[in-house]
Design a protein around this motif. Structure first.
Motif, PDB file in Angstrom:
ATOM      1  N   VAL A 114      19.590 -23.870  18.083  1.00  0.00           N
ATOM      2  CA  VAL A 114      20.094 -23.129  19.247  1.00  0.00           C
ATOM      3  C   VAL A 114      19.458 -21.755  19.369  1.00  0.00           C
ATOM      4  CG1 VAL A 114      22.166 -22.135  20.316  1.00  0.00           C
ATOM      5  CG2 VAL A 114      22.265 -24.404  19.251  1.00  0.00           C
ATOM      6  N   ILE A 115      19.377 -21.027  18.287  1.00  0.00           N
ATOM      7  CA  ILE A 115      18.848 -19.661  18.311  1.00  0.00           C
ATOM      8  C   ILE A 115      17.472 -19.569  18.977  1.00  0.00           C
ATOM      9  CG2 ILE A 115      17.999 -17.795  16.815  1.00  0.00           C
ATOM     10  CD1 ILE A 115      21.059 -17.784  17.091  1.00  0.00           C
ATOM     11  N   PRO A 116      16.554 -20.533  18.762  1.00  0.00           N
ATOM     12  CA  PRO A 116      15.226 -20.399  19.379  1.00  0.00           C
ATOM     13  C   PRO A 116      15.236 -20.294  20.906  1.00  0.00           C
ATOM     14  CG  PRO A 116      15.127 -22.002  17.620  1.00  0.00           C
ATOM     15  CD  PRO A 116      16.589 -21.669  17.824  1.00  0.00           C
ATOM     16  N   SER A 117      16.276 -20.784  21.565  1.00  0.00           N
ATOM     17  CA  SER A 117      16.311 -20.701  23.023  1.00  0.00           C
ATOM     18  C   SER A 117      17.039 -19.454  23.535  1.00  0.00           C
ATOM     19  CB  SER A 117      16.976 -21.953  23.614  1.00  0.00           C
ATOM     20  OG  SER A 117      18.369 -21.936  23.408  1.00  0.00           O
ATOM     21  N   LEU A 118      17.634 -18.690  22.647  1.00  0.00           N
ATOM     22  CA  LEU A 118      18.392 -17.499  23.057  1.00  0.00           C
ATOM     23  C   LEU A 118      17.499 -16.264  23.105  1.00  0.00           C
ATOM     24  CD1 LEU A 118      21.617 -17.997  20.910  1.00  0.00           C
ATOM     25  CD2 LEU A 118      21.228 -18.690  23.281  1.00  0.00           C
ATOM     26  N   PRO A 119      17.904 -15.266  23.879  1.00  0.00           N
ATOM     27  CA  PRO A 119      17.129 -14.029  23.946  1.00  0.00           C
ATOM     28  C   PRO A 119      17.370 -13.120  22.738  1.00  0.00           C
ATOM     29  CG  PRO A 119      18.955 -13.922  25.482  1.00  0.00           C
ATOM     30  CD  PRO A 119      18.986 -15.291  24.863  1.00  0.00           C
ATOM     31  N   VAL A 120      17.015 -13.644  21.579  1.00  0.00           N
ATOM     32  CA  VAL A 120      17.109 -12.896  20.325  1.00  0.00           C
ATOM     33  C   VAL A 120      15.815 -13.130  19.554  1.00  0.00           C
ATOM     34  CG1 VAL A 120      19.630 -13.073  20.208  1.00  0.00           C
ATOM     35  CG2 VAL A 120      18.228 -14.752  19.022  1.00  0.00           C
ATOM     36  N   LYS A 121      15.526 -12.248  18.619  1.00  0.00           N
ATOM     37  CA  LYS A 121      14.357 -12.422  17.759  1.00  0.00           C
ATOM     38  C   LYS A 121      14.653 -11.820  16.398  1.00  0.00           C
ATOM     39  CE  LYS A 121      12.136  -8.326  19.738  1.00  0.00           C
ATOM     40  NZ  LYS A 121      10.996  -7.847  20.505  1.00  0.00           N
ATOM     41  N   PRO A 157      12.960 -14.100  29.015  1.00  0.00           N
ATOM     42  CA  PRO A 157      13.332 -14.354  30.414  1.00  0.00           C
ATOM     43  C   PRO A 157      14.837 -14.556  30.639  1.00  0.00           C
ATOM     44  CG  PRO A 157      12.073 -16.205  29.506  1.00  0.00           C
ATOM     45  CD  PRO A 157      12.028 -15.096  28.493  1.00  0.00           C
ATOM     46  N   ASP A 158      15.581 -14.919  29.598  1.00  0.00           N
ATOM     47  CA  ASP A 158      17.023 -15.109  29.750  1.00  0.00           C
ATOM     48  C   ASP A 158      17.847 -13.858  29.433  1.00  0.00           C
ATOM     49  OD1 ASP A 158      16.930 -17.743  30.665  1.00  0.00           O
ATOM     50  OD2 ASP A 158      16.826 -18.532  28.630  1.00  0.00           O
ATOM     51  N   TRP A 159      17.190 -12.753  29.115  1.00  0.00           N
ATOM     52  CA  TRP A 159      17.932 -11.528  28.811  1.00  0.00           C
ATOM     53  C   TRP A 159      18.910 -11.148  29.928  1.00  0.00           C
ATOM     54  CZ3 TRP A 159      20.155  -8.588  25.564  1.00  0.00           C
ATOM     55  CH2 TRP A 159      20.558  -7.314  25.923  1.00  0.00           C
ATOM     56  N   PRO A 160      18.547 -11.281  31.218  1.00  0.00           N
ATOM     57  CA  PRO A 160      19.510 -10.917  32.278  1.00  0.00           C
ATOM     58  C   PRO A 160      20.783 -11.771  32.274  1.00  0.00           C
ATOM     59  CG  PRO A 160      17.292 -11.052  33.171  1.00  0.00           C
ATOM     60  CD  PRO A 160      17.235 -11.599  31.775  1.00  0.00           C
ATOM     61  N   ASN A 161      20.785 -12.887  31.556  1.00  0.00           N
ATOM     62  CA  ASN A 161      21.953 -13.772  31.507  1.00  0.00           C
ATOM     63  C   ASN A 161      22.903 -13.450  30.357  1.00  0.00           C
ATOM     64  OD1 ASN A 161      21.097 -15.439  33.733  1.00  0.00           O
ATOM     65  ND2 ASN A 161      19.509 -16.189  32.362  1.00  0.00           N
ATOM     66  N   VAL A 162      22.578 -12.450  29.563  1.00  0.00           N
ATOM     67  CA  VAL A 162      23.449 -12.039  28.459  1.00  0.00           C
ATOM     68  C   VAL A 162      24.593 -11.228  29.053  1.00  0.00           C
ATOM     69  CG1 VAL A 162      23.609 -10.706  26.322  1.00  0.00           C
ATOM     70  CG2 VAL A 162      21.559 -12.075  26.800  1.00  0.00           C
ATOM     71  N   ALA A 163      25.827 -11.630  28.734  1.00  0.00           N
ATOM     72  CA  ALA A 163      26.995 -10.976  29.334  1.00  0.00           C
ATOM     73  C   ALA A 163      28.174 -10.985  28.360  1.00  0.00           C
ATOM     74  CB  ALA A 163      27.386 -11.706  30.621  1.00  0.00           C
TER      75      ALA A 163
END
Length: 187
Positions: A56-63, A79-85
């Motif tokens: 799961v982690i590989p698809s999230l905006p984390v590193k 690219p998914d950073w704007p979807n973090v809420a």
């Protein structure tokens, strides 16, 4: 007329709690919603969980933390950073997405935990907002009801809630074609 909505969640569970990491939702009219929980403690727990870290982690905006601390940081270039809420904002977005259509009908693949993760955004089941269904239809159950045909395979390595919701929509269309064939042959 019902309006099907296909969704998926990624979550952390320990046998007694289910904590939403991300949710993806799609409709037949092309609307989509994707949110990732802005919850550092939850993401840290997911980072430390071997299966979640690999799948799961590989698809999230984390590193990985750049200084080798063994942890993670938010990836604001993802690219998914704007979807973090925050959880409360995810609940509002999910509610608004669902109630924007008449008679929403939720569908998920092996959807029991997905439904729990979705509902817990709002607290106990009795706190579900008006218009949010109290159940999720299960695509796997429908698949078995139709003779358990081989459904279109999931793309390798996918455990992104939005990609999985899109795939659920594909499965639903596939099963719908089978159902139509059964109905047509019965006439």
């Amino acid at each position: 007329m019902t309006t099907p909505m296909y969704y998926d969640t990624e979550f952390l569970e320990n046998g007694s709690t289910v904590r939403l990491i991300s949710i993806g939702m799609v409709t037949d009219d092309g609307r989509e919603l994707y949110r990732v929980a802005r919850d550092p403690a939850l993401i840290t727990a997911a980072w430390e969980h071997p299966w979640l870290r690999e799948n799961v982690i590989p698809s999230l905006p984390v590193k990985a933390h750049p200084y080798g601390h063994g942890g993670w940081i938010w990836d604001r270039e993802h690219p998914d950073w704007p979807n973090v809420a925050h959880r409360e904002d995810i609940a509002i977005a999910v509610r608004d997405f669902i109630v924007a259509v008449p008679d929403p009908q939720l569908w998920a693949w092996y959807g029991a935990y997905d439904h729990v993760a979705l509902c817990q955004l709002f607290g106990p089941m009795s706190s579900l907002p008006d218009g949010v269904p109290m159940w999720t239809n299960d695509l796997k159950q429908e698949c078995v009801r139709l003779g358990d045909p081989m459904v279109p395979p999931m793309p390798a390595g996918e455990h992104n809630a939005l990609a999985d919701a899109r795939h659920n929509k594909l499965i639903a269309r596939f099963l719908g074609a089978i159902r139509e064939g059964i109905t047509s042959n019965a006439d």
